[in-house]
Scaffold this motif. Structure first.
Motif, PDB file in Angstrom:
ATOM      1  N   LEU A   1       0.836  -1.194   0.000  1.00  0.00           N
ATOM      2  CA  LEU A   1       0.000   0.000   0.000  1.00  0.00           C
ATOM      3  C   LEU A   1       0.883   1.262   0.000  1.00  0.00           C
ATOM      4  O   LEU A   1       0.645   2.212  -0.749  1.00  0.00           O
ATOM      5  N   THR A   2       1.889   1.224   0.855  1.00  0.00           N
ATOM      6  CA  THR A   2       2.776   2.391   0.934  1.00  0.00           C
ATOM      7  C   THR A   2       3.438   2.654  -0.412  1.00  0.00           C
ATOM      8  O   THR A   2       3.495   3.790  -0.890  1.00  0.00           O
ATOM      9  N   VAL A   3       3.944   1.592  -1.037  1.00  0.00           N
ATOM     10  CA  VAL A   3       4.591   1.750  -2.346  1.00  0.00           C
ATOM     11  C   VAL A   3       3.594   2.323  -3.342  1.00  0.00           C
ATOM     12  O   VAL A   3       3.902   3.257  -4.098  1.00  0.00           O
ATOM     13  N   LEU A   4       2.393   1.786  -3.311  1.00  0.00           N
ATOM     14  CA  LEU A   4       1.364   2.242  -4.241  1.00  0.00           C
ATOM     15  C   LEU A   4       1.083   3.731  -4.038  1.00  0.00           C
ATOM     16  O   LEU A   4       1.007   4.508  -4.991  1.00  0.00           O
ATOM     17  N   MET A   5       0.934   4.101  -2.771  1.00  0.00           N
ATOM     18  CA  MET A   5       0.667   5.504  -2.460  1.00  0.00           C
ATOM     19  C   MET A   5       1.829   6.382  -2.917  1.00  0.00           C
ATOM     20  O   MET A   5       1.629   7.482  -3.432  1.00  0.00           O
ATOM     21  N   ALA A   6       3.031   5.897  -2.721  1.00  0.00           N
ATOM     22  CA  ALA A   6       4.200   6.689  -3.115  1.00  0.00           C
ATOM     23  C   ALA A   6       4.220   6.884  -4.625  1.00  0.00           C
ATOM     24  O   ALA A   6       4.477   7.979  -5.124  1.00  0.00           O
ATOM     25  N   VAL A   7       3.909   5.823  -5.374  1.00  0.00           N
ATOM     26  CA  VAL A   7       3.877   5.927  -6.835  1.00  0.00           C
ATOM     27  C   VAL A   7       2.804   6.914  -7.265  1.00  0.00           C
ATOM     28  O   VAL A   7       3.031   7.799  -8.098  1.00  0.00           O
ATOM     29  N   ALA A   8       1.630   6.784  -6.647  1.00  0.00           N
ATOM     30  CA  ALA A   8       0.542   7.700  -6.986  1.00  0.00           C
ATOM     31  C   ALA A   8       0.934   9.131  -6.650  1.00  0.00           C
ATOM     32  O   ALA A   8       0.687  10.064  -7.415  1.00  0.00           O
ATOM     33  N   GLY A   9       1.569   9.287  -5.502  1.00  0.00           N
ATOM     34  CA  GLY A   9       2.015  10.618  -5.087  1.00  0.00           C
ATOM     35  C   GLY A   9       3.007  11.195  -6.074  1.00  0.00           C
ATOM     36  O   GLY A   9       2.918  12.361  -6.457  1.00  0.00           O
ATOM     37  N   PHE A  10       3.923  10.351  -6.536  1.00  0.00           N
ATOM     38  CA  PHE A  10       4.929  10.811  -7.496  1.00  0.00           C
ATOM     39  C   PHE A  10       4.248  11.301  -8.775  1.00  0.00           C
ATOM     40  O   PHE A  10       4.533  12.384  -9.278  1.00  0.00           O
ATOM     41  N   ALA A  11       3.309  10.491  -9.251  1.00  0.00           N
ATOM     42  CA  ALA A  11       2.599  10.864 -10.478  1.00  0.00           C
ATOM     43  C   ALA A  11       1.848  12.172 -10.272  1.00  0.00           C
ATOM     44  O   ALA A  11       1.906  13.082 -11.109  1.00  0.00           O
ATOM     45  N   ALA A  12       1.171  12.278  -9.112  1.00  0.00           N
ATOM     46  CA  ALA A  12       0.404  13.497  -8.838  1.00  0.00           C
ATOM     47  C   ALA A  12       1.334  14.706  -8.789  1.00  0.00           C
ATOM     48  O   ALA A  12       1.031  15.762  -9.343  1.00  0.00           O
ATOM     49  N   GLY A  13       2.479  14.532  -8.153  1.00  0.00           N
ATOM     50  CA  GLY A  13       3.429  15.632  -8.041  1.00  0.00           C
ATOM     51  C   GLY A  13       3.928  16.063  -9.404  1.00  0.00           C
ATOM     52  O   GLY A  13       4.031  17.248  -9.706  1.00  0.00           O
ATOM     53  N   ARG A  14       4.210  15.071 -10.250  1.00  0.00           N
ATOM     54  CA  ARG A  14       4.712  15.398 -11.584  1.00  0.00           C
ATOM     55  C   ARG A  14       3.665  16.133 -12.397  1.00  0.00           C
ATOM     56  O   ARG A  14       3.962  17.104 -13.088  1.00  0.00           O
ATOM     57  N   VAL A  15       2.418  15.663 -12.300  1.00  0.00           N
ATOM     58  CA  VAL A  15       1.371  16.290 -13.093  1.00  0.00           C
ATOM     59  C   VAL A  15       1.094  17.704 -12.592  1.00  0.00           C
ATOM     60  O   VAL A  15       1.007  18.663 -13.367  1.00  0.00           O
ATOM     61  N   THR A  16       1.017  17.843 -11.259  1.00  0.00           N
ATOM     62  CA  THR A  16       0.677  19.151 -10.693  1.00  0.00           C
ATOM     63  C   THR A  16       1.716  20.203 -11.070  1.00  0.00           C
ATOM     64  O   THR A  16       1.378  21.338 -11.381  1.00  0.00           O
ATOM     65  N   PHE A  17       2.969  19.817 -11.022  1.00  0.00           N
ATOM     66  CA  PHE A  17       4.012  20.811 -11.256  1.00  0.00           C
ATOM     67  C   PHE A  17       4.557  20.757 -12.675  1.00  0.00           C
ATOM     68  O   PHE A  17       5.606  21.293 -12.953  1.00  0.00           O
TER      69      PHE A  17
END
Lengths: 227, 777, 450, 178
Positions: D18-34
């Motif tokens: 779950l943590t890995v999944l969240m981290a991947v999702a977070g990374f994608a979100a961060g990349r898209v947002t910025f």
């Protein structure tokens, strides 16, 4: 099929370096600055090198402009792990900047030291951007770049020929350096077409190529009365 | 599975760190490929104009994409450069797009010495200058206004000269390239212009240190000529030089010579030519004066040049002095004497030296003796331009003549009272004078200094007002070919792009100032703008009844033949059409000039050519230098003057590099990336020394050193080069100024070691008589 | 009962060899902190390099490759310590191997990953490293290299892991912490004779299989250089030369590791003088082999007398690189040869001194292969120099410290000497060896004839 | 550590995943947002369907360069006002257009189908010489009623190469890379 090549007459070259600057202008080569110069990181696809022989006062010298030799058997393309550099059917050795991983193996494999690496992010100050040639991309940091025989001009020339439904003529495609040479020392064209001047000049008795013994079969010929 | 507090926290922490990394990933230059934000039609057009970066005034053809200049090529129609262009001309783009260009006029707000400026409107700025000019002019006396001008070509020079006439000032100094050849031609042949060497028509070119491939009047003219075939075979080029210069590399033969002995070599060559009888004795007897001994009008006997040659030109002596082996000397003399169309060429390398005029006279005598004056392949005089209307056409008596204004580097600031207003046009005395402090102090004494520099350079920083000029790619002007080119060429400089920033052409500023001042000044300024003025000149050419707009080479030959038969075909029916053709093609030229009518041989009253004419003899004998038999210079020992070889063991020779000559280069990084073709130097001032000198002085390539003379010092990087003469330090000149903002070169001004010495005979700078020592730092 | 109490009550072999897993000294923490700090600093340097491009290094044109590639070749060379040496010793049935194979194999697995990361540090575009797989170009030696290193890493890891299973099972059974880890990695192994037999058969196969893989790794690294046309790189000898050099430096690294482990974990009883003596003899053999190859390499260049090759050669012999070159010769030949050739100096101290010299010398050898050739291209005056920048040196120090740190941590979780093999040695081998030795001896002729 | 004891291996694994999944999702979100090259927002909600299908306008009316240039070209608002000088409908977007077009610096339409700088593509070569229909690369853009935030057809290198292979057109690196 064309086989693009170049003949440089060393007896005519007077070392003015117009080709170097024309190449910079045409190919958006970034300015390295004094820092890069002191670190030997200046990029120049065309380099006029001086060969000096003898001692004062019996001294002689000549200028040897050196672009990429576009070898028929290029040592650089074989070693590239990602096919970022390859020789195309018309003999132009290309470099695909978007593919290159920057391992610099090709630069090491090149016996002519004509592949250049972008050690830093190429610097084009904002005010100079309108002066960039839109036909050539600005390279990113960390990739190899090299002379392409101004292949973007070939693309345009070929397209133009097709629009005008005629074959590609000798004067349609030439490189920026050949265009710029004030003494006409640099001639560019199809080595396999007997009507092109390069084809004739490359068979001149004065003609030779750099490091011929390596078997790389360069397509840049030099003419010189001296050996 | 229920979400526990723990799993939530761990998951949230993972997401947070991931988000941060994702956001950060764009910060690295390795991020996704750059995508162009916009589109453009990318329409390609070409505009012809003229390069103003050096006096050669080559034709340029600018490639524009959607109206933005992206490349400068040579204009193939230009009769001199024929499509060629030197690297400097190509780098002109960088001047246009330089990030440090001033965005508009500036006025000083800080105290002198500070760099505090603030923007000012054009009108306010012009009002301020106009009122200063009006209040400075005192009835009766000369207006204490001074100009310092770096570029006097075409209409802009005329505007400055005309405006000076209006202001009634004669205080103008011009930073130009005079090499004394016009002076010499005046004395020997009564012709008041510099010679045009017909390099293209010569089958042997004997160059005495002339930088034909580098910083000559028109390096492209020379480059084309070197490879030209004359009478079915290629010409032989011999370069006599003190170092293996780029010109020497390109020549067919390089003859190494000791510094300052060009004249001695010419004497030695003449000796062999005389001994071998290789000169045209009959022609000399008919046309030349001063060759044989003669008696003056007052009855004094004079020694002729022939006698002197025989007495002082013995091959072994000359060989010992010059370092040229006797065999080489003899072979060279035989070749030159035997050539059908040989010509001896020289430039500043000979003239800018104490004793340089006598050397130049001796070299000139070679051309005279072999009958090369006024002949194809020899020494011509540029054909006359049709009269061009302009602001300087009606010259008031005593008005300033820019052609004879002295070189800034040596004579500014002039002694006497300081001016009230000083204009700096293409001039940067703080950087180009040997001593920046003197220049700064002089500028500080002037109540109003106006600089027209488009950049915030060293002198502009000392000004009160900066009224930035357009670059040459944004304004109208005209440009004549230098006198060294045989045929008259009038190039049009036109804006290839709308001004990028809020600058204004200095010519228009001058007209605006004159209009503001009213009265006679306003009457003088009858043109709306420089464009108007250039247009008027173009129209007058349409009425000249000769010449043509630039055409290709086949058409040039054709025109020459047609014109030779007395026909003239104008382009277009109306003058406006002719003008339009001139603008589109880049300029006007006249392919047919009759050079062999004798007018370019001598215009003296007796129609003769003088060798070592009386005036030269008089000047030389008054110079206070040691002379043999009244005027033949004796090689003085420089060591004696500068404290002996112990203190200053080496001789300094400043030389010009193609891209460094005539300034501006520090603003064009492309050029600085490729400064020294021979040794790979870039971005810095270097000194060239031979391996022998490097050993004796304990120096290595790449070391930083200080070069010291009795007058001053500068710093440079050592380049050990096999093409450098033992005992000589050669240094490129011209990398002294700098503008912050884009690539700042590590340059130095060699003049600070040379000082402002002037040769008293010629009034030209003395750059080649400096002894130095090299100290490691 | 704490872990320490459990271990303290065990018999000698297990007690001594498992002690590092349960007792951690202050000295360990101090060293670990230092190594972690250096490794972290290396990571900071790499982030700096990522942001600024490879301009942060001292590399230039034509010095395209520097410290990273030197370290790459060097680390991969060191990695030959373990698997290759241990495999050869196993295949050769050298009984003295029993206490040293595990520590050697750990070196391999850890150093190979630190070595393999070096070319990625050296990439201008590390973000595109996957292009090597997405757009492979089969003629590139770099691709072969990636493949052979991956294979070698996998093989070595298995070869490290499989012989460790009985020990891990034992630890699991003892109930040492972290229990989850040990129960996971022991994969349910139970030390029955049948299991042991299967295990030994697998080890036997692996030991044979891993040898050609190890040879291929360094051969291909040699070919990376040899397949260019560069002076003194374009040489047929490079494949075997690199393999010998790798074994050479690997042995030296192993000796150093043994000496340190012996000291810090009081393993004098397991790393005995005879081990050092035997390793010293191996070092002696490889020293001589190294000298032979080096001599052959330079002789052919000198004899051939080709202009650009000679320029490079003389730069090494007498020119700008004379100091690194002759230091290398001293470190790789004279010092180890002098020390290892005499029985007297083939003791622990002598071996360590010689090995340190060899490791330094072999790093210099990689330097002398990479840098002088780069600076002497066929066309261009050699006025260029190479001075590594702080970034390169930091990253080099960081990777070295990272390796030491992880090795230290590994000794805290896994027994660094194979317990079951020692026990097996005690139980079986004495008998086995005397039988085997007897089988070497000439038969009793009378008995045969009869 | 009691919590440690409670978590079984399965749950622990799940937590890690779950943590890995969240981290991947977070990374994608961060990349898209910025992401500096984010979603494309147009100044006007231009209705392609109305103009192309209903009004029957030709592509070249607005994309005037496609036949003989590299780029197809985008209209500026001044071109729009050629027809929309006076309101033709009651659409609020039209009112917005007329208002925007009269400002000193009217905003421009932004490119939707974008190629990276290092790719060379010529509309003349593909449309005029090779005769490709617009839909090959631009999909059903003519059917849209409002500007999409991203390209309708994702053209990546493989798309080009496949198309070239299908049509038996040579693929040469430098024909498209520069």
């Amino acid at each position: 099929m064309a086989r693009w090549g170049m003949v440089i007459d060393l007896d005519k070259c007077n070392g003015c370096q117009a080709c170097e600057v024309a190449c910079r202008s045409e190919n958006n080569i970034a300015v390295g600055g004094p820092q890069a110069a002191s670190e030997h990181r200046t990029i120049s696809w065309m380099q006029v090198r001086a060969e000096v022989e003898g001692e004062w006062p019996d001294i002689r010298s000549r200028f040897v402009p050196q672009p990429c030799m576009h070898c028929d058997r290029p040592p650089c393309t074989l070693v590239c792990p990602v096919q970022a550099t390859s020789i195309d059917r018309e003999g132009i050795v290309n470099q695909i900047y978007a593919r290159c991983i920057g391992c610099r193996y090709c630069a090491n494999a090149c016996p002519y030291t004509v592949k250049f690496f972008n050690w830093h992010k190429p610097d084009h100050p904002a005010s100079t951007e309108p002066g960039l040639n839109p036909d050539v991309s600005v390279r990113p940091v960390g990739v190899i770049e090299k002379c392409t025989f101004c292949s973007h001009r070939l693309q345009k020339a070929r397209e133009m020929a097709r629009v005008e439904t005629r074959p590609l003529r000798e004067q349609d495609f030439t490189t920026a350096c050949a265009d710029s040479c004030p003494t006409g020392a640099i001639v560019f064209g199809n080595l396999d077409d007997p009507t092109h001047r390069v084809a004739e000049l490359s068979r001149d008795p004065r003609a030779f190529r750099l490091q011929e013994g390596l078997g790389t079969e360069p397509k840049v010929y030099y003419l010189s009365r001296r050996d | 599975m229920a979400i526990t507090r723990r799993s939530f926290l761990v998951g949230a922490a993972g997401a947070g760190i991931g988000f941060g990394l994702g956001a950060l990933s764009h910060q690295f230059p390795l991020a996704s490929p750059h995508v162009g934000p916009d589109w453009a039609p990318n329409d390609e057009t070409f505009v012809a104009s003229t390069c103003l970066l050096c006096p050669a005034h080559c034709g340029i053809r600018v490639r524009l994409i959607d109206g933005r200049p992206v490349r400068i090529d040579g204009n193939p129609l230009h009769p001199v450069s024929q499509g060629g262009l030197c690297p400097k001309g190509r780098a002109g783009l960088q001047l246009l797009y330089h990030p440090s260009r001033l965005k508009g006029p500036l006025v000083r707000v800080g105290p002198p010495g500070s760099d505090e400026f603030k923007p000012i409107g054009w009108n306010a700025a012009l009002d301020r200058v106009a009122s200063a000019l009006s209040s400075a002019s005192q009835p009766g006396g000369a207006t204490p206004v001074e100009w310092m001008v770096g570029d006097v070509s075409g209409v802009c020079g005329d505007l400055v000269a005309g405006f000076c006439g209006v202001l009634g000032t004669t205080r103008v100094s011009v930073d130009d390239y005079r090499d004394g050849s016009a002076d010499l031609l005046g004395m020997c042949q009564g012709i008041a212009t510099a010679p045009a060497f017909d390099l293209a028509g010569a089958d042997m070119v004997l160059s005495f240190g002339a930088a034909l491939s580098e910083a000559w009047w028109s390096p492209l003219h020379a480059a084309r000529a070197r490879d030209a075939e004359v009478a079915g075979r290629s010409a032989r080029w011999v370069q006599v030089d003190t170092r293996l210069s780029r010109t020497a590399v390109g020549a067919h033969q390089f003859v190494a010579i000791r510094p300052g002995t060009f004249g001695a070599l010419a004497l030695g060559l003449t000796y062999v030519i005389v001994k071998e009888g290789l000169y045209d004795a009959d022609l000399v007897a008919r046309q030349v004066a001063g060759w044989e001994d003669w008696t003056g009008a007052d009855g004094t006997p004079h020694v002729g040049y022939r006698t002197l040659v025989l007495r002082h030109g013995r091959s072994d002596e000359v060989s010992a002095r010059t370092g040229v082996p006797v065999a080489t000397l003899t072979a060279l003399a035989k070749q030159f004497g035997g050539a059908r169309r040989g010509v001896a060429v020289w430039d500043q390398g000979v003239a800018w030296r104490s004793g340089g005029m006598a050397d130049a006279l001796a070299i000139h005598a070679l051309n005279t003796l072999t009958g090369r004056l006024g002949r194809r392949g020899g020494l011509l005089v540029q054909g006359p331009m049709p009269g061009l209307p302009g602001p300087a056409e009606q010259k008031a008596p005593g008005a300033v003549d820019l052609a004879s204004a002295p070189l800034t580097a040596t004579s500014w600031p002039a002694a006497g009272s300081d001016p009230k207003v000083l204009f700096l046009y293409h001039a940067n005395p703080v950087a180009s004078l040997p001593d920046p402090d003197t220049a700064r102090q002089a500028l500080a004494r002037v109540p109003l200094v106006v600089s027209f520099s488009p950049f915030f350079d060293e002198s502009a920083r000392c000004a009160h007002l900066i009224l930035p000029d357009h670059t040459y790619l944004e304004r109208w002007q005209d440009a004549l070919a230098p006198a060294a080119v045989p045929s008259p060429v009038w190039g049009v400089v036109r804006p290839v792009v709308k001004p990028l920033v809020n600058t204004r052409a200095t010519g228009d500023v001058i007209l605006g100032l004159a209009t503001r001042m009213g009265g006679s000044a306003a009457a003088w300024a009858r043109w709306k703008s420089v464009e108007d003025l250039v247009h008027e000149r173009g129209l007058s050419l349409a009425g000249a009844g000769r010449g043509s707009a630039f055409v290709d080479r086949f058409r040039q030959r054709e025109l020459g033949e047609v014109e030779g038969r007395g026909w003239w075909l104008p382009h277009g029916q109306k003058p406006e059409e002719f003008w339009q053709t001139i603008v589109d093609s880049g300029g006007w030229f006249d392919p047919l000039i009759d050079y062999e009518d004798g007018a370019s041989r001598s215009q003296l009253p007796d129609g003769r050519v003088w060798m070592f004419p009386a005036e030269a003899r008089a000047r030389l004998s008054k110079s206070g230098r040691a002379l043999a038999e009244g005027f033949l210079p004796i090689d003085e020992s420089l060591e004696a003057r500068d404290g002996g070889p112990r203190d200053f063991p080496l001789q300094l020779i400043p030389f010009r590099v193609m891209t460094l000559a005539s300034g501006g280069t520090p603003l064009m990084p492309w050029l600085l990336e490729h400064l020294g073709a021979l040794n790979g130097s870039a971005w810095e001032t270097w000194i060239e020394i031979g391996p022998e000198t490097a050993r004796s002085e304990g120096l290595q390539s790449g070391q930083r050193v200080r070069v010291e003379s009795s007058r001053g010092r500068f710093e440079a990087t050592v380049r050990v080069s096999p093409g450098a003469q033992p005992g000589v330090v050669s240094v490129p000149y011209g990398l002294h100024s700098r503008v912050e903002g884009w690539g700042e070169p590590n340059g130095a001004n060699p003049l600070s070691a040379v000082g402002r010495a002037v040769d008293p005979v010629s009034g030209l700078p003395d750059w080649q008589s400096t002894r130095v020592r090299v100290v490691r730092i | 009962m704490t872990d320490l109490e459990i271990v303290s009550t065990l018999p000698q072999d297990e007690r001594v060899l498992l002690m590092p897993l349960v007792r951690t000294t202050k000295v360990f923490w101090r060293w670990a902190a230092v190594m972690a700090a250096v490794a972290l600093w290396g990571a900071v340097a790499y982030v700096y390099q990522l942001r600024n491009g490879l301009g942060a290094t001292g590399l230039n044109t034509p010095e395209y490759w520097g410290i990273y590639i030197i370290c790459f070749v060097f680390f991969i060379g060191i990695s030959h310590a373990g698997t290759l040496i241990s495999a050869i010793l196993r295949v050769a049935n050298a009984e003295w191997r029993r206490s040293i194979t595990r520590s050697a194999e750990f070196i391999t697995v850890l150093v190979i990953s630190f070595g393999a990361v070096q070319p990625i540090l050296d990439l201008g575009r590390p973000d595109r490293v996957l292009n090597i797989f997405l757009h492979s170009q089969p003629f590139s030696p770099l691709l072969w290299d990636v493949l052979s290193i991956t294979l070698y890493f996998t093989a070595s890891s298995i070869y490290l892991y499989v012989p460790m299973i009985p020990d891990l099972a034992r630890i699991r059974d003892l109930g040492l912490r972290p229990r989850a880890l040990y129960s996971f990695v022991a994969i349910g192994y139970h030390d029955t004779p049948a299991a042991r037999q299967t295990l030994e058969r697998i080890i036997g196969i692996l030991a044979v299989a891993v040898i050609p893989v190890a040879v291929s790794v360094h051969t291909v690294i040699g070919w990376i250089f040899a397949l260019t046309l560069k002076p003194m790189w374009h040489s047929a000898i490079f494949g075997p030369y690199f393999v010998v050099g790798a074994i050479f430096s690997g042995i030296a690294a192993l000796i150093i590791a043994m000496a340190i482990l012996r000291r810090v974990y009081h393993l004098e009883a397991y790393f005995k003088d005879v081990h050092f003596n035997n390793m010293g003899l191996l070092l002696l053999v490889t020293t001589v082999l190294w000298f032979y190859f080096t001599f052959a390499e330079h002789l052919t260049v000198w004899y051939g007398g080709e202009e650009s090759e000679l320029a490079t050669l003389y730069a090494k012999l007498t020119g700008a690189f004379a100091i690194p070159f002759w230091t290398m010769v001293a470190c790789c030949f004279f010092i180890p040869f002098a020390l290892m050739a005499r029985r007297k100096t083939r003791n622990v101290t002598g071996c360590v001194v010689a090995s340190v010299a060899v490791v330094i010398g072999m790093w210099l050898e990689r330097f002398n292969i990479v840098v002088p050739t780069s600076l002497h291209p066929r066309l261009q005056a050699a006025t260029v120099h190479y001075t590594p920048s702080w970034v390169e040196l930091s990253i080099m120090a960081g990777t070295l410290a990272g390796f030491v740190l992880i090795y230290m941590i590994a000794t805290k979780f896994f027994p660094i000497v194979s317990i079951w093999e020692i026990q097996e040695g005690r139980e079986l081998s004495v008998h086995e060896v005397s039988e085997r030795v007897a089988s070497y001896l000439p038969d009793d002729l009378a008995a045969v004839e009869r | 550590m009691n919590v440690d004891e409670k978590l079984g291996p399965t749950r622990r694994l799940a937590l890690g995943a779950l943590t890995v999944l969240m981290a991947v999702a977070g990374f994608a979100a961060g990349r898209v947002t910025f992401n500096p090259n984010g979603a494309v927002v147009q100044p006007i909600q231009f209705n392609h369907r109305k103009h192309v299908k209903d009004a029957g306008l030709d592509c070249s009316t607005c994309h005037q360069y496609y036949a003989d240039h590299q780029h197809s070209g985008l209209p500026d608002l001044a071109l729009c006002t050629g027809c929309h000088q006076q309101p033709m409908t009651k659409s609020p977007e039209e009112a917005k257009l007329i208002k925007l077009a009269t400002t000193a610096a009217p905003p421009a339409f932004r490119k939707l189908f974008r190629l990276p700088d290092h790719a060379y593509y010529s509309h003349r070569r593909h449309v005029t010489l090779a005769g490709l229909p617009c839909t090959t690369c631009h999909g059903a853009i003519a059917e849209t009623t409002a500007p999409p935030p991203g390209p309708l057809v994702q053209v990546v290198m493989k798309t080009c190469l496949d198309c070239h292979a299908r049509r038996n057109v040579p693929t040469n690196c430098i024909a498209c890379h520069r």
